[in-house]
Design an enzyme around this catalytic site. Structure first.
Site, mmCIF file in Angstrom:
data_model
loop_
_atom_site.group_PDB
_atom_site.id
_atom_site.type_symbol
_atom_site.label_atom_id
_atom_site.label_comp_id
_atom_site.label_asym_id
_atom_site.label_seq_id
_atom_site.Cartn_x
_atom_site.Cartn_y
_atom_site.Cartn_z
ATOM 1 C CE LYS A 170 -7.653 2.308 9.542
ATOM 2 N NZ LYS A 170 -6.052 1.048 9.883
ATOM 3 C CG LEU A 173 0.196 3.304 10.953
ATOM 4 C CD1 LEU A 173 1.062 3.688 9.162
ATOM 5 C CD2 LEU A 173 1.004 3.959 11.443
ATOM 6 N N GLY A 174 -4.084 4.583 11.831
ATOM 7 C CA GLY A 174 -5.479 4.909 12.139
ATOM 8 C C GLY A 174 -6.109 6.496 10.796
ATOM 9 C CB SER A 175 -8.227 7.301 8.901
ATOM 10 O OG SER A 175 -9.158 8.174 8.438
ATOM 11 C CB SER A 176 -8.261 13.038 10.019
ATOM 12 O OG SER A 176 -8.708 12.530 8.894
ATOM 13 C CB CYS A 177 -12.468 9.244 8.698
ATOM 14 S SG CYS A 177 -12.337 7.764 8.930
ATOM 15 N N GLY A 226 0.675 -1.161 -0.092
ATOM 16 C CA GLY A 226 -0.078 0.227 -0.371
ATOM 17 C C GLY A 226 0.960 1.394 -0.206
ATOM 18 C CG MET A 227 -0.227 6.278 -0.275
ATOM 19 S SD MET A 227 -0.990 7.614 -1.006
ATOM 20 C CE MET A 227 -1.976 7.714 0.308
ATOM 21 N NE ARG A 259 -13.045 12.974 -11.920
ATOM 22 C CZ ARG A 259 -12.974 13.341 -10.913
ATOM 23 N NH1 ARG A 259 -14.556 14.285 -10.013
ATOM 24 N NH2 ARG A 259 -13.291 12.223 -9.239
ATOM 25 C CG HIS A 264 -8.813 8.571 -0.001
ATOM 26 N ND1 HIS A 264 -7.333 7.481 0.365
ATOM 27 C CD2 HIS A 264 -9.245 8.213 1.001
ATOM 28 C CE1 HIS A 264 -8.549 6.568 0.550
ATOM 29 N NE2 HIS A 264 -9.063 7.034 1.857
ATOM 30 C CG ASP A 313 -19.975 19.825 0.273
ATOM 31 O OD1 ASP A 313 -19.494 18.873 -1.511
ATOM 32 O OD2 ASP A 313 -20.373 20.521 0.054
ATOM 33 C CE1 TYR A 356 -10.607 3.011 6.723
ATOM 34 C CE2 TYR A 356 -10.135 4.934 7.396
ATOM 35 C CZ TYR A 356 -9.913 3.919 6.851
ATOM 36 O OH TYR A 356 -8.255 3.717 6.853
ATOM 37 N NE ARG A 415 -13.004 16.317 3.361
ATOM 38 C CZ ARG A 415 -13.217 16.651 3.845
ATOM 39 N NH1 ARG A 415 -13.378 17.499 4.792
ATOM 40 N NH2 ARG A 415 -14.678 16.225 4.109
#
Length: 323
Positions: A141, A106-110, A14-15, A188, A180, A279, A137, A210
């Site tokens: 986390k 490693l988590g996420s800001s969400c 992964g990234m 695009r 994302h 949004d 998700y 963001r």
């Protein structure tokens, strides 16, 4: 951590995982363990148990996860909560059973409430309702953070959690629907330039704000946090709010991001905003004071990071076209 310590990086393709491996190797770590998803099913309790019993790693970076943007989270909520819960539960529990003393989740800001006070400080966790589009998700986390906290409290291990803001960079997912915001928009814009299009459509109103962090900065922060002496780490955390935000502390609107991407990709046409698309959270800015006090700050500016990412994308565009 000695340079010959056995380090397991879960999610190495992964990234984030691949960036962590690049930086570990760059600073001299040469005993890194990896397994692809075909070699090891992280959702399988038995397979993960067998792996840990055989390999006995000293340190674990838990970067494996099922991830995606708003569309993917909306379309596959059951997969997002199930797979992430299973991955983190299996790895954290087997790490404990097999004597791993140091682990970074490693988590996420969400994880923070939709209407969290901005910028979001670590103590905002569980202070309100989550953003509905990625709630499954986010709950997974949050569970990972609480797993680390609980194993630290009960078993005395040193399992830490880092919560990154929105990440981008090398090895990102450029799927046109399930990626994302940065990779989706970059693809695009690139295709619009290739096709001579006069317009690029941006999902949503363009008003949400963001924060973005280059994955190389995230990898550097992860290694920095993992290397900190426990007494130093504990000085800025506590057993019920043990995670650390990782970000730049700077945000921009989606419209401003689109304008920057237009410059980076040399798109000369018009931007249109499809307000029928959601949004998401109005603003997601991390407060990174805790990490700054621990001695680390991000070093890659957004436009420079986007230029680097776009060069990588163009070099790999043929491989990514069907991704």
């Amino acid at each position: 951590m000695e340079k010959d310590s056995k380090v397991y990086v879960a999610g190495h393709r992964g990234m984030v995982g691949s960036a962590i491996i690049r930086q570990l190797k760059a600073i001299g770590y040469n005993n890194i363990i990896t397994r692809s998803r075909h070699e090891l099913d992280l959702c399988s309790q038995g397979a993960v148990a067998e792996f840990f019993q055989k390999e006995k790693p000293d340190v674990v970076y838990l970067a494996a996860a099922k991830v995606g943007g708003i569309h993917a989270n909306n379309s596959f909520p059951a997969q997002f909560i199930y797979e992430n819960l299973m991955i983190e539960s299996n790895i954290i529990h087997q790490a404990y059973l097999n004597g791993v003393q140091k682990l970074l989740f490693l988590g996420s800001s969400c994880i923070y409430p939709k209407m969290a006070t901005q910028p979001m400080v670590e103590s905002e966790l569980l202070n309100g309702y989550l953003e509905p589009t990625n709630e499954p998700y986010a709950i997974a986390k949050i569970a990972g953070i609480k797993l680390c906290e609980s194993y630290n409290r009960q078993y005395g291990v040193d399992y830490r959690s880092a919560m990154p803001t929105n990440l981008y960079g090398t090895n990102d997912n450029f799927h046109p629907e399930n990626s994302h915001v940065i990779p989706a928009m970059m693809r695009r814009f690139h295709e619009a330039v290739e096709n001579g299009s006069s317009e690029v459509i941006i999902w949503g109103s363009g008003k949400p704000m963001r924060e973005f962090l280059h994955v190389d900065d995230m990898a550097a922060a992860s290694i920095y946090i993992c290397h900190l002496e426990r007494k130093v780490y504990d000085e800025f955390t506590d057993e019920r709010c043990s995670h650390i935000n990782v970000g730049t502390g700077i945000d921009c609107t989606i419209k401003e991001l689109a304008e920057t991407l237009a410059r980076v990709t040399n798109f000369q046409g018009e931007l249109s905003f499809d307000t029928s698309k959601p949004d998401g959270t109005p603003r997601k800015l991390m407060q990174v004071d805790r990490l700054k006090k621990l001695g680390w700050t991000a070093g890659i500016q957004l436009e420079e990071g986007l230029k680097q990412t776009y060069e990588w994308f163009k070099e790999n565009a043929l491989d990514l076209r069907e991704a």
